[in-house]
Design a protein around this motif. Sequence first.
Motif, PDB file in Angstrom:
ATOM      1  N   ARG A 212       0.860  -1.129   0.114  1.00  0.00           N
ATOM      2  CA  ARG A 212      -0.173   0.030  -0.101  1.00  0.00           C
ATOM      3  C   ARG A 212       0.805   1.378   0.155  1.00  0.00           C
ATOM      4  O   ARG A 212       1.878   1.417   0.565  1.00  0.00           O
ATOM      5  N   THR A 213       0.252   2.284  -0.819  1.00  0.00           N
ATOM      6  CA  THR A 213       1.129   3.364  -0.745  1.00  0.00           C
ATOM      7  C   THR A 213       0.041   4.511  -0.575  1.00  0.00           C
ATOM      8  O   THR A 213      -1.180   4.355  -0.812  1.00  0.00           O
ATOM      9  N   ALA A 214       0.363   6.009  -0.598  1.00  0.00           N
ATOM     10  CA  ALA A 214      -0.409   6.981  -0.304  1.00  0.00           C
ATOM     11  C   ALA A 214      -1.475   7.115  -1.427  1.00  0.00           C
ATOM     12  O   ALA A 214      -2.543   7.774  -1.259  1.00  0.00           O
ATOM     13  N   LYS A 215      -1.118   6.963  -2.592  1.00  0.00           N
ATOM     14  CA  LYS A 215      -1.891   7.147  -3.905  1.00  0.00           C
ATOM     15  C   LYS A 215      -2.750   5.876  -3.992  1.00  0.00           C
ATOM     16  O   LYS A 215      -3.838   6.206  -4.803  1.00  0.00           O
ATOM     17  N   HIS A 216      -2.862   4.845  -3.234  1.00  0.00           N
ATOM     18  CA  HIS A 216      -3.644   3.910  -3.396  1.00  0.00           C
ATOM     19  C   HIS A 216      -5.096   4.138  -2.629  1.00  0.00           C
ATOM     20  O   HIS A 216      -4.856   4.020  -1.208  1.00  0.00           O
TER      21      HIS A 216
END
Length: 283
Positions: A212-216
Amino acid sequence: MYLKMPGWYYDKKELRNSPSAQDGIDFKTEMRYRKEGARLIIDTGSRMDLGYNTMATGVVYYHRFYMFHSFKQFPRYVTACCCLFLAGKVEETPKKCKDIIKTARNLLTDHKFATFGEDPKEEVMTLERILLQTIKFDLQVEHPYQYLLKYAKCLKGDKVKLQKMVQMAWTFVNDSLCTTLALQWEPEIIAVALMYLAGKLSKFEVVDWIGRTAKHLRWWDMFVEDVTMDLLEDICHQVLDLYSHTDSANTPDSPPLQPNKSIQQLPPNAQRTSNGQEKAVSP
């Protein structure tokens, strides 16, 4: 919008303007014929202990075939046996043509089997050449199963609830074969949609996932981009519509072909028996 690969994907207008429609068969009847052929492939394959990939490949061939030919010209049960016969060879789980016909014979009424004519084996073998030309010898087919397993391994949360969700999604993928979803969307998108549906129904809410990353914003953003909620809902409703009929003829009635291990133990392409055949049994 998610870009479709050229070739085997159609919009709903194209699906309603099929050769059968042009031949005077109404849309509801054509959908029933597609469902009945798909069911025969799945039921025959199940009795012959064929892998779920083989059955799914056979069903995709079947749906693709009827985008070029009318049900009036080619009887659906003969085509179904032909598609399963070819899929067995492609997926390296070959069965003799006569054995497939014999198994299908036990599932069909005399009236339905009469469409095979005087020499059923000759009918199927002759049709195989037409089938190969129709699908342009494009034999390799991907299915949602592998993506379902791959995506599920990235999800965090209660292992028991996750397993329940995956089992439910797996069943939805099986039943989606009786719809034209495989003619509308790539297997990755179908996998995401049916995992989403299973998550809702099994009350498994995905709050965190590996990678998971911030853009997801949602877990599936890692795998398929720009998939709208409207698209997911549309796919879900097409599968749910299978269960909305009360008469037995329209209710999915085959045993589900589910993985028989915990999701964490399953390799990417499920299990294989000693002869290389995929194995899928109910837990």
